[in-house]
Design an enzyme around this catalytic site. Structure first.
Site, PDB file in Angstrom:
ATOM      1  N   LYS B 132      -0.042   3.495   5.169  1.00 31.41           N
ATOM      2  CA  LYS B 132       1.627   3.778   5.097  1.00 31.41           C
ATOM      3  C   LYS B 132       2.395   2.745   5.596  1.00 31.41           C
ATOM      4  CE  LYS B 132       1.917   8.346   3.180  1.00 31.41           C
ATOM      5  NZ  LYS B 132       3.203   9.277   3.163  1.00 31.41           N
ATOM      6  N   ARG B 314      -3.909   3.634  -8.804  1.00 33.16           N
ATOM      7  CA  ARG B 314      -4.724   4.126  -9.643  1.00 33.16           C
ATOM      8  C   ARG B 314      -4.180   4.772 -10.821  1.00 33.16           C
ATOM      9  NH1 ARG B 314      -4.056   8.738  -5.859  1.00 33.16           N
ATOM     10  NH2 ARG B 314      -2.669   9.949  -6.874  1.00 33.16           N
TER      11      ARG B 314
END
Lengths: 169, 527
Positions: B132, B314
């Site tokens: 992150k 993805r």
């Protein structure tokens, strides 16, 4: 044909007669005409004042599951011959696994006093933990599983001997 | 890094055709990928766990290999086994779907080392975006807005903060601010602060709490976004330096960060905002030279301010709504791009038509803490009709097992506009009969019928605000259900079978008779 359904602890007798898709049901002594026929896919088409409705029915043991307009109705159709046994089983305060899973923790031991609503066992299914609570006040009569054990649907987990009926109410 | 504007190269020297794809997943997404492979004439290999031998994805593939027990860690997450199967079956590419190994950099790397094409971005990008703080730093550098925030100066030995410095930091971030533990989570060490007067005390309290809970009292402040929306952009890149976005999806309807209903376009995104956010999404893609399908997630504030949340490297669960409004096939394009082809569209080729909504059907009980509901699907009727798309990996007779995500299907609807798409969704859900396991169908209908939903007033706290203690209306209209259950039982006993597949044709000959239902009836004791 006479069928005895159980809805929310109430027995409802339904007498069924028909000619083609003209059905006459006698429900609790009242005559209820019904126009219904079954489609090829197995669903039922019924005309009501709100228009045509399509319903689907499935059977699971004594249960009849009915899907109508996005909503599922669960009805019981107890087999009269088995009714007595069932009565016996449901009288106890035993806990069963509602779905396959893993026992995370048993919170009580044999001989413990429990009160209705008290958490007795923690189960995990699909990474979600659920606490199962005692349904009645009573004493733990037996613990059938241990921490970490895998259980199948319907497996007995903990037996609870309910306290004798309190007549005060 | 490319400017992305030069004419896409079509040099066939770069193209490495794929002849067989191993799908390292299960359920609807494996089915989805297998379908695109068949359309492209590409062979398919499915891997499955022992309990999935007869699952739809395992039966659809050309070759199916059982790789281990039901536990994902012993089957769908076994990189070594999956690569062995790829070698044994001559698969030259692996599609990871979403979940499982889809965002696992080590797996992408292992594929490359084994000489198998991983259909997705590079291991380096997966790694960077998976972390992150690293992702945030990269985005900040690329000019993508991130939630403003700053670390606080150290407190003194008694845990007191230097008021002037704290106030200066918070002033810069902008009120209201959220004080957060730097090394924690779960709501501990967190304080919402609306005005400068409360801020020093809040920092000290949060720091104490954080030290107690996580052993480290470091806190930082972040701008608090009130009633934010979750708006994400589909991005796509190729190996020729082209990166585009395929517009947004609004996924604000979620519970515990699980999306339930997604739609596109977002009712909150104006053409101007779309251009701005789309530009930021493409900048994010360019910053890492993104290849393949990805998603840039933003928080969108009520004032049209937006902030980078994270990048998903993805194919996303909710990709069908994008496909419906843009008329694209994202899986097909993933495969083409992995082969080395350039993107089939430039940014200016892409546009949207109409509105699409996706509803996720789960085997769970919304009236009972969203407990997963396991067991056999006794009956399933999938709705059909114009603009109705279903992505499902489970059929009537299949089992919903405890080992995997309890999603039964994604129901995606395409309509001329948002109202039409909502109407279509409600109508389709009312025909989506699933019996045997409890589902969230009725709950989904309740969400879609909330006035605030129709008005497009969505935010990530929508379900808590509007449907906090939702209960099924199952006992209402029970009279009709009882009557039909009785009629069905009569048929079951007189013909030896009830409703359900193959059981019903004996009554079909009377189907053409016109009839009318004679009188509305109600039963006492059912309401």
């Amino acid at each position: 044909m006479l069928l005895n359904f159980r809805c929310l602890d109430e027995m409802i007798a339904v007498e069924i007669n028909h000619k083609g898709e003209d059905w006459c049901l006698t429900i609790e002594g009242r005559d209820v005409p019904l126009q219904a026929f079954r489609e090829q896919g197995g669903s039922w088409l019924v005309d009501t004042h709100q228009g045509r409705r399509r319903l689907w029915v499935a059977a699971r043991g004594d249960q009849r599951l009915v899907f109508c307009d996005g909503r599922v109705h669960v009805l019981d159709l107890p087999d009269p011959e088995l009714a007595d046994d069932e009565e016996l089983e449901s009288a106890g305060g035993g806990l069963f696994a509602a779905m396959p899973g893993k026992v995370v923790k048993v919170l009580v031991e044999k001989g413990d006093r429990v009160t209705g609503g008290q958490a007795v066992i923690i189960l995990e299914s699909m990474k979600m933990e659920t606490e199962l609570a005692a349904a009645v006040d009573g004493t733990v009569a037996a613990v059938h599983v241990q921490d970490g054990q895998l259980v199948g649907q319907g497996d007995a987990l903990v037996d609870i001997e309910p306290d004798p009926e309190d007549d005060s109410e | 890094m490319s400017s992305g504007k030069e004419t896409p190269s079509t040099g066939s020297a770069d193209v490495r055709p794929i002849s067989r794809i191993l799908v390292a997943n299960r359920g609807e997404i494996a089915v989805r990928v297998i379908r695109s492979c068949r359309e492209l004439g590409i062979g398919t290999v499915a891997v499955c766990s022992e309990v999935d031998r007869h699952a739809l994805h395992a039966e659809l593939a050309d070759i199916t290999v059982t790789i281990g027990p039901a536990e994902p860690g012993e089957s769908y997450l076994r990189m070594d086994r999956i690569l062995e199967v790829a070698a044994e079956t001559d698969a030259d590419a692996i599609h990871p779907g979403y979940g499982f190994l889809a965002e696992n950099a080590a797996f992408a790397r292992a594929c490359a080392e084994a000489g198998v094409i991983f259909i997705g971005p590079s291991p380096e990008v997966i790694e960077q975006m998976g972390e992150k703080t690293a992702a945030r730093a990269i985005m900040e550098k690329a000019g993508v807005p991130v939630v403003p925030g700053a670390l606080l100066p150290e407190p003194d030995a008694e845990g007191r903060y230097p008021a002037d410095e704290v106030l200066a930091v918070c002033e810069k971030v902008g009120y209201p601010v959220m004080v957060k533990a730097a090394f924690g989570g779960g709501g501990k060490g967190m304080r919402l602060v609306e005005t400068p007067e409360e801020v020093v005390r809040a920092c000290e309290g949060a720091s104490r709490e954080a030290r107690g809970a996580f052993g480290n009292g470091t806190v930082y402040v972040e701008k608090f976004i009130e009633t934010p929306r979750h708006v994400e952009f589909q991005i796509f890149g190729d190996s020729h330096g082209n990166q585009v976005h395929l517009f947004e999806r609004e996924c604000s309807i979620q519970r515990r960060h699980q999306k339930i209903i997604e739609e596109t376009p977002s009712p909150a995104v104006t053409p101007e905002l779309r251009a701005k956010m789309g530009q930021a999404a493409v900048a994010a893609a360019r910053a890492v030279n993104y290849q393949g399908a990805g998603t840039v997630e933003f928080l969108l504030g009520p004032g049209g301010d937006f902030y980078f949340l994270e990048m998903n490297t993805r194919l996303q669960v909710e990709h069908p709504v994008t496909e419906l409004v843009t008329g694209t096939d994202l899986v097909r394009t993933q495969i083409r791009v992995a082969e080395g082809h350039p993107l089939p569209w430039a940014q200016e080729d892409l546009s949207t038509r109409g509105h699409a909504i996706e509803c996720r059907l789960y085997a769970e009980d919304p009236a009972n803490g969203f407990m997963p509901s396991l067991g056999e699907i006794l009956l399933m009727n999938e709705p059909t009709g114009p603009g109705v798309r279903i992505d499902s990996g489970i059929r009537q007779g299949d089992e919903v097992s405890m080992y995997y995500d309890p999603m039964i299907a994604k129901l995606s609807l395409h309509g001329e506009d948002r109202d039409a798409a909502i109407d279509r969704a409600v109508t389709a859900l009312k025909d989506y009969a699933v019996l045997g396991v409890t589902t969230n169908v009725e709950y989904l209908i309740a969400i879609l019928q909330e006035p605030a939903f129709a008005e497009g007033r969505l935010h990530t706290g929508f379900l808590d605000q509007h449907l906090p203690d939702w209960e099924s209306g199952g006992s209402r209209d029970g009279d009709l259900a009882l009557a039909v259950a009785a009629v069905d039982e009569h048929e079951r006993r007189s013909t030896g079978s009830g409703s359900g597949p193959g059981a019903a044709s004996n009554l079909a000959e009377s189907a053409s008779t016109p009839w009318r239902y004679l009188g509305r009836f109600r039963l006492a004791g059912l309401d």
